[in-house]
Design an enzyme around this catalytic site. Structure first.
Site, PDB file in Angstrom:
ATOM      1  N   ASN A 208     -23.403-133.504  64.810  1.00  0.00           N
ATOM      2  CA  ASN A 208     -23.214-134.884  64.343  1.00  0.00           C
ATOM      3  C   ASN A 208     -22.525-135.682  65.434  1.00  0.00           C
ATOM      4  OD1 ASN A 208     -20.221-134.826  63.900  1.00  0.00           O
ATOM      5  ND2 ASN A 208     -20.811-133.182  62.495  1.00  0.00           N
ATOM      6  N   LYS A 286     -35.509-117.715  70.714  1.00  0.00           N
ATOM      7  CA  LYS A 286     -35.970-119.106  70.686  1.00  0.00           C
ATOM      8  C   LYS A 286     -37.263-119.220  69.868  1.00  0.00           C
ATOM      9  CE  LYS A 286     -37.323-122.927  73.589  1.00  0.00           C
ATOM     10  NZ  LYS A 286     -37.907-123.297  74.863  1.00  0.00           N
ATOM     11  N   PRO A 304     -18.711-123.464  54.168  1.00  0.00           N
ATOM     12  CA  PRO A 304     -17.453-123.485  53.410  1.00  0.00           C
ATOM     13  C   PRO A 304     -16.760-124.823  53.611  1.00  0.00           C
ATOM     14  CG  PRO A 304     -17.221-122.189  55.428  1.00  0.00           C
ATOM     15  CD  PRO A 304     -18.672-122.537  55.297  1.00  0.00           C
ATOM     16  N   ASP A 305     -16.106-125.312  52.561  1.00  0.00           N
ATOM     17  CA  ASP A 305     -15.318-126.545  52.702  1.00  0.00           C
ATOM     18  C   ASP A 305     -13.903-126.123  53.106  1.00  0.00           C
ATOM     19  OD1 ASP A 305     -13.653-128.816  52.228  1.00  0.00           O
ATOM     20  OD2 ASP A 305     -15.331-129.700  51.137  1.00  0.00           O
ATOM     21  N   PHE A 324      -9.853-136.319  55.604  1.00  0.00           N
ATOM     22  CA  PHE A 324     -10.455-137.594  55.990  1.00  0.00           C
ATOM     23  C   PHE A 324     -11.661-137.858  55.100  1.00  0.00           C
ATOM     24  CE2 PHE A 324      -8.616-139.337  59.903  1.00  0.00           C
ATOM     25  CZ  PHE A 324      -7.601-138.414  60.058  1.00  0.00           C
TER      26      PHE A 324
HETATM   27  O1  C5P Z   1     -16.821-134.073  51.894  1.00  0.00           O
HETATM   28  P1  C5P Z   1     -16.565-134.721  53.200  1.00  0.00           P
HETATM   29  O2  C5P Z   1     -17.282-134.070  54.355  1.00  0.00           O
HETATM   30  O3  C5P Z   1     -16.745-136.207  53.208  1.00  0.00           O
HETATM   31  O4  C5P Z   1     -15.002-134.486  53.438  1.00  0.00           O
HETATM   32  C1  C5P Z   1     -14.382-134.856  54.612  1.00  0.00           C
HETATM   33  C2  C5P Z   1     -13.092-134.097  54.761  1.00  0.00           C
HETATM   34  O5  C5P Z   1     -13.270-132.733  54.445  1.00  0.00           O
HETATM   35  C3  C5P Z   1     -12.611-134.103  56.193  1.00  0.00           C
HETATM   36  O6  C5P Z   1     -11.207-134.019  56.158  1.00  0.00           O
HETATM   37  C4  C5P Z   1     -13.234-132.855  56.763  1.00  0.00           C
HETATM   38  O7  C5P Z   1     -12.523-132.357  57.880  1.00  0.00           O
HETATM   39  C5  C5P Z   1     -13.151-131.902  55.590  1.00  0.00           C
HETATM   40  N1  C5P Z   1     -14.237-130.923  55.525  1.00  0.00           N
HETATM   41  C6  C5P Z   1     -13.977-129.598  55.735  1.00  0.00           C
HETATM   42  N2  C5P Z   1     -14.966-128.669  55.619  1.00  0.00           N
HETATM   43  C7  C5P Z   1     -16.220-129.041  55.305  1.00  0.00           C
HETATM   44  C8  C5P Z   1     -16.515-130.401  55.071  1.00  0.00           C
HETATM   45  C9  C5P Z   1     -15.493-131.319  55.203  1.00  0.00           C
HETATM   46  O8  C5P Z   1     -12.827-129.245  56.043  1.00  0.00           O
HETATM   47  N3  C5P Z   1     -17.175-128.133  55.194  1.00  0.00           N
END
Ligand code: C5P
Length: 399
Positions: A208, A286, A304-305, A324
């Site tokens: 991104n 590749k 993972p979040d 953020f």
């Molecule tokens: O859900 P979104 O991507 O908008 O959330 C943004 C926040 O979540 C940011 O602080 C980003 O660093 C964190 N984030 C994360 N892991 C992910 C997606 C987002 O830590 N997989």
């Protein structure tokens, strides 16, 4: 060491100004960045050219210089530092500081700064002993201004007594003391930054546009307040912060592993733009065009979040978790919901719709969301946002 610490050096007009040339070098030897400001009187003692050559920085001189104001106004200049050092601090500069007189660039930024100020007085012994100077000194120390020197000894004017500017090593020690004993001394803060790269095959990836500049600025500001910072970064294009424990990662999974390894921390700031999805079963070799016109089909799996994972930790959760939210519409509503969903303490929300120019740009327009509501910050540079956020973090976890 002072790696990455930013010192704004105000050079006053006195014979001791020549020592500033050495002071600049010694601070740089310790890893500090020095941005010099000279009063008009200082230019009678050392030339702006010498100061510029030694510091490797632009020398700021005039209050009403339109170019300077366009590049970096005096307010911003006064804040884009971790410490303001005034050396030599003449009787005149001390008097201006004590009385809030702001008639030139040096005295104006000394009034505008929100950073700690260290002065190294230098003047004739009678001027130092004068009741007015002693009154001013008392006012300044009462205002929280730090003082190094003056020393006693033979003076350039032929008299003997207190008034000689402290020697350079003494000033460097005082600068180190001030910087390393900031409000976040002894605190550990973990910061994530930059994009992640999710491989498709060994040569292709999904990424991104995040530059990592806001994350770098936040880490630098935290270092400036004396924190130990673990900086976990994806492949960012912004310059890396200095004075941090740097951990480079590529993917979201690696970032999560590095974050877990980096904990415990007193606070964690998740500024990374983590990819939401990775390619399921990325190819080890590749992927080739096979000539049949058949297109490859990519399957995705959810990453993972990291923010939510850390926010919801039962044990070892940092006292303050900051996330953020980059939104393009209904910024406050979406960010408020995100704070609750992710379980973090603060959300730094910003509008990244293309017309704002924020994504990849140098400015940010932020609303800070916490449990008590939303704080709208004026649009400002990413460094200024970082400094303000770091100061707020220090209010919560600082000593
Ligand atoms: O859900 P979104 O991507 O908008 O959330 C943004 C926040 O979540 C940011 O602080 C980003 O660093 C964190 N984030 C994360 N892991 C992910 C997606 C987002 O830590 N997989």
């Amino acid at each position: 060491m002072l790696n990455g610490r930013r010192v704004l050096l105000v050079i006053g007009g006195g014979i001791a100004a020549y020592k500033c040339l050495d002071l600049i070098r010694r601070l740089q030897d310790r890893g500090a960045q020095v941005v010099p400001v000279m009063t008009r009187a200082a230019e009678e003692f050392v030339t702006p050219l010498s100061v510029a050559a030694l510091s490797g920085s632009k020398v700021y001189r005039e209050l009403f210089d339109l170019t300077d104001e366009a590049e970096m106004g005096h307010i911003q200049l006064s804040r884009a530092a971790d410490l303001v050092v005034v050396a030599p601090a003449t009787a005149d500069l001390m008097a201006k500081m004590a009385h809030g007189v702001a008639g030139d660039l040096a005295s104006t930024l000394l009034m505008a700064t929100d950073k700690r100020v260290l002065i190294a007085p230098a003047m004739n012994v009678r001027m130092w002993d004068h009741a007015a100077t002693q009154r001013n000194l008392e006012t300044l120390t009462g205002d929280g201004v730090l003082v190094v020197g003056p020393d006693s000894g033979n003076m350039a004017c032929g008299e003997y007594g207190p008034g000689r500017m402290a020697e350079v090593p003494e000033i460097v020690a005082a600068v180190e003391d001030a910087l390393l004993n900031g409000p976040l001394k002894g605190k550990h803060v973990l910061v994530t930054s930059g994009p992640t790269h999710e491989p498709i095959d060994p040569v292709r990836y999904i990424a991104n546009r995040s530059s990592g500049s806001q994350g770098s600025a936040i880490a630098q500001a935290l270092v400036g307040l004396g924190a130990r910072v673990t900086f976990v970064t994806g492949p960012a294009t912004a310059p890396m912060p200095e004075g941090v424990d740097l951990v480079r990662v590529e993917t979201a999974a690696e970032m999560l592993a590095a974050v877990k390894k980096g904990l415990p921390a007193d606070a964690a700031v998740f500024a990374a733009a983590v990819a939401d999805w990775r390619v399921e079963g990325a190819s080890d070799s590749k992927i080739k065009k096979d000539g049949t016109g058949n297109l490859p089909v990519l399957e995705f799996a959810e990453n993972p979040d990291i923010l939510a994972t850390v926010s919801k930790m039962k044990t070892g959760r940092p006292n303050l978790v900051v996330g953020f939210a980059a939104e393009t519409d209904h910024v406050i509503d979406h960010a408020t919901a995100k704070r609750l969903r992710k379980g973090c303490d603060w959300i730094v929300a910003n509008d990244v719709s293309p017309e704002t120019g924020i994504m990849g740009g140098s400015e940010n327009d932020v609303t800070l969301i916490h449990k008590d509501g939303a704080e709208d910050w004026p649009r400002m540079g990413k460094q200024a946002v970082a400094d303000r956020l770091a100061a707020k973090i220090a209010e919560v976890i600082g000593g």
